[in-house]
Design a protein around this motif. Structure first.
Motif, mmCIF file in Angstrom:
data_model
loop_
_atom_site.group_PDB
_atom_site.id
_atom_site.type_symbol
_atom_site.label_atom_id
_atom_site.label_comp_id
_atom_site.label_asym_id
_atom_site.label_seq_id
_atom_site.Cartn_x
_atom_site.Cartn_y
_atom_site.Cartn_z
ATOM 1 N N VAL A 234 0.845 -1.203 0.000
ATOM 2 C CA VAL A 234 0.000 0.000 0.000
ATOM 3 C C VAL A 234 0.875 1.245 0.000
ATOM 4 O O VAL A 234 1.851 1.322 0.748
ATOM 5 C CB VAL A 234 -0.948 0.003 1.220
ATOM 6 C CG1 VAL A 234 -1.746 1.310 1.273
ATOM 7 C CG2 VAL A 234 -1.888 -1.192 1.158
ATOM 8 N N ASP A 235 0.508 2.221 -0.846
ATOM 9 C CA ASP A 235 1.319 3.439 -0.926
ATOM 10 C C ASP A 235 0.762 4.517 0.003
ATOM 11 O O ASP A 235 0.218 4.194 1.064
ATOM 12 C CB ASP A 235 1.423 3.924 -2.381
ATOM 13 C CG ASP A 235 0.058 4.190 -3.008
ATOM 14 O OD1 ASP A 235 -0.951 4.244 -2.277
ATOM 15 O OD2 ASP A 235 0.010 4.365 -4.249
ATOM 16 N N HIS A 236 0.863 5.779 -0.391
ATOM 17 C CA HIS A 236 0.522 6.888 0.517
ATOM 18 C C HIS A 236 -0.984 7.185 0.461
ATOM 19 O O HIS A 236 -1.406 8.268 0.035
ATOM 20 C CB HIS A 236 1.346 8.119 0.154
ATOM 21 C CG HIS A 236 1.379 9.170 1.227
ATOM 22 N ND1 HIS A 236 1.960 8.949 2.457
ATOM 23 C CD2 HIS A 236 0.894 10.439 1.269
ATOM 24 C CE1 HIS A 236 1.843 10.037 3.200
ATOM 25 N NE2 HIS A 236 1.193 10.950 2.502
ATOM 26 N N LYS A 237 -1.764 6.249 0.924
ATOM 27 C CA LYS A 237 -3.212 6.432 0.986
ATOM 28 C C LYS A 237 -3.770 5.494 2.040
ATOM 29 O O LYS A 237 -3.590 4.272 1.963
ATOM 30 C CB LYS A 237 -3.864 6.146 -0.377
ATOM 31 C CG LYS A 237 -5.360 6.419 -0.383
ATOM 32 C CD LYS A 237 -5.957 6.181 -1.753
ATOM 33 C CE LYS A 237 -7.459 6.469 -1.746
ATOM 34 N NZ LYS A 237 -8.069 6.233 -3.088
ATOM 35 N N VAL A 238 -4.446 6.061 3.034
ATOM 36 C CA VAL A 238 -5.014 5.242 4.104
ATOM 37 C C VAL A 238 -6.169 4.418 3.550
ATOM 38 O O VAL A 238 -7.055 4.941 2.875
ATOM 39 C CB VAL A 238 -5.502 6.115 5.275
ATOM 40 C CG1 VAL A 238 -6.093 5.249 6.375
ATOM 41 C CG2 VAL A 238 -4.362 6.953 5.829
ATOM 42 N N THR A 239 -6.163 3.130 3.840
ATOM 43 C CA THR A 239 -7.205 2.243 3.342
ATOM 44 C C THR A 239 -8.419 2.242 4.271
ATOM 45 O O THR A 239 -8.340 2.612 5.440
ATOM 46 C CB THR A 239 -6.684 0.803 3.228
ATOM 47 O OG1 THR A 239 -6.365 0.326 4.551
ATOM 48 C CG2 THR A 239 -5.451 0.727 2.343
ATOM 49 N N ARG A 240 -9.535 1.785 3.740
ATOM 50 C CA ARG A 240 -10.739 1.650 4.558
ATOM 51 C C ARG A 240 -10.490 0.666 5.702
ATOM 52 O O ARG A 240 -10.945 0.883 6.831
ATOM 53 C CB ARG A 240 -11.905 1.173 3.689
ATOM 54 C CG ARG A 240 -13.199 0.958 4.464
ATOM 55 C CD ARG A 240 -14.379 0.688 3.546
ATOM 56 N NE ARG A 240 -15.570 0.348 4.298
ATOM 57 C CZ ARG A 240 -16.341 1.223 4.937
ATOM 58 N NH1 ARG A 240 -16.021 2.505 4.909
ATOM 59 N NH2 ARG A 240 -17.410 0.830 5.596
ATOM 60 N N PHE A 241 -9.743 -0.395 5.400
ATOM 61 C CA PHE A 241 -9.403 -1.369 6.427
ATOM 62 C C PHE A 241 -8.627 -0.691 7.559
ATOM 63 O O PHE A 241 -8.903 -0.915 8.743
ATOM 64 C CB PHE A 241 -8.565 -2.497 5.819
ATOM 65 C CG PHE A 241 -8.027 -3.470 6.823
ATOM 66 C CD1 PHE A 241 -8.874 -4.353 7.497
ATOM 67 C CD2 PHE A 241 -6.665 -3.513 7.123
ATOM 68 C CE1 PHE A 241 -8.385 -5.253 8.440
ATOM 69 C CE2 PHE A 241 -6.165 -4.405 8.058
ATOM 70 C CZ PHE A 241 -7.029 -5.279 8.706
ATOM 71 N N GLY A 242 -7.669 0.154 7.205
ATOM 72 C CA GLY A 242 -6.877 0.854 8.214
ATOM 73 C C GLY A 242 -7.737 1.752 9.086
ATOM 74 O O GLY A 242 -7.568 1.790 10.312
ATOM 75 N N VAL A 243 -8.668 2.471 8.471
ATOM 76 C CA VAL A 243 -9.559 3.351 9.229
ATOM 77 C C VAL A 243 -10.425 2.543 10.185
ATOM 78 O O VAL A 243 -10.583 2.892 11.362
ATOM 79 C CB VAL A 243 -10.444 4.180 8.272
ATOM 80 C CG1 VAL A 243 -11.553 4.890 9.043
ATOM 81 C CG2 VAL A 243 -9.597 5.203 7.506
ATOM 82 N N ASN A 244 -11.002 1.460 9.693
ATOM 83 C CA ASN A 244 -11.865 0.629 10.542
ATOM 84 C C ASN A 244 -11.100 0.047 11.728
ATOM 85 O O ASN A 244 -11.617 0.005 12.855
ATOM 86 C CB ASN A 244 -12.485 -0.505 9.723
ATOM 87 C CG ASN A 244 -13.615 -0.027 8.830
ATOM 88 O OD1 ASN A 244 -14.281 0.957 9.140
ATOM 89 N ND2 ASN A 244 -13.829 -0.707 7.721
ATOM 90 N N GLU A 245 -9.867 -0.374 11.490
ATOM 91 C CA GLU A 245 -9.064 -0.933 12.572
ATOM 92 C C GLU A 245 -8.702 0.132 13.606
ATOM 93 O O GLU A 245 -8.691 -0.128 14.808
ATOM 94 C CB GLU A 245 -7.794 -1.579 12.010
ATOM 95 C CG GLU A 245 -8.050 -2.874 11.243
ATOM 96 C CD GLU A 245 -8.645 -3.958 12.127
ATOM 97 O OE1 GLU A 245 -8.011 -4.317 13.145
ATOM 98 O OE2 GLU A 245 -9.749 -4.438 11.805
#
Length: 254
Positions: A234-245
């Motif tokens: 994953v590059d410089h962008k927060v994923t939905r998975f990251g936000v949920n966690e």
């Protein structure tokens, strides 16, 4: 029903996201700082998720961003990066003071987070404010001295003339040392800390947060209080998975 309220907290244009029925009630607070060239509205998804868990979420606009935009080119703005971070740190205290005056912070449960530049701000804030009870660093760096040197090298590679002397650079590095979490990790005091970072990030070095996490994780007696979430490729962008966690973790610790 979750409401979005446009407010000016002292001098800071902000969005307040909160359960409308609890707007005037003390609640745990989470302040989330956006990234470089972004704006407060970009973080509404995580704010909604947090508000739905019972938090009052504050999304401030950083200096020269959003409603505080100035007529600056991206190059001019880039040379004000650390001015913006320092102003974020001052703004954070102002935000807390306003909420304290209104008696809106439940049991002093106040957390801070941010994306990229906002994550840099969050790490630095932990060196300054012992009242922060939990923090989430989303692809930010807890090593501002090293990150500043990296940013300077990036500019030099473009062939641009730096509008700053070598002496001024050394003064900058020296000043950043006081808010460098990696150099002041004793100020953490085992406070809950969450890191998310994609390991293919070309902007903020993944190693800054990952190496720091590995240096301090052993100092935490409660393993629930510190977490590093790595996303491969994953590059410089927060994923939905990251936000949920992040949201799920905060519900446990704050």
């Amino acid at each position: 029903m979750i409401g979005i309220y446009r407010e000016t907290l002292k001098h800071i244009p902000s969005l307040v996201i909160v359960d409308s029925q609890k707007y005037d009630q003390p609640l745990p607070v989470f302040t989330y700082f956006h990234g470089f060239t972004s704006a407060k509205e970009q973080n509404l998804p995580q704010a909604y998720l947090l508000a739905n868990k019972g938090y009052r979420v504050i999304l401030p606009d950083s200096l020269y961003h959003g409603e505080r935009t100035d007529v600056l080119s991206k190059e001019e703005l880039s040379f004000k990066f650390w001015d913006i971070v320092y102003q974020n740190l001052k703004d954070l205290q102002d935000i807390k003071d306003v909420l304290d005056q209104r008696d809106l912070i439940l049991n002093q449960r106040f957390g801070v987070g941010g994306t990229s530049m906002g994550g840099v701000t969050t790490s630095a804030a932990l060196t300054m404010y012992p009242w922060i009870q939990a923090a989430a660093v989303m692809m930010g760096s807890p090593k501002p001295v090293d990150f500043a040197k990296k940013l300077i090298k990036d500019v030099e590679k473009t062939g641009l003339q730096l509008p700053i002397t070598e002496t001024e650079l050394n003064v900058l590095y020296s000043s950043l040392h006081s808010i460098d979490l990696s150099a002041n990790s004793d100020k953490l005091r085992e406070r809950p800390l969450f890191f998310w970072h994609g390991d293919a990030d070309p902007v903020v070095p993944f190693e800054h947060s990952y190496d720091f996490y590995n240096e301090i994780v052993g100092a935490y007696k409660n393993p629930e209080n510190i977490r590093f979430l790595r996303e491969a490729g994953v590059d410089h962008k927060v994923t939905r998975f990251g936000v949920n966690e992040m949201v799920n973790w905060l519900e446990i610790v704050l």
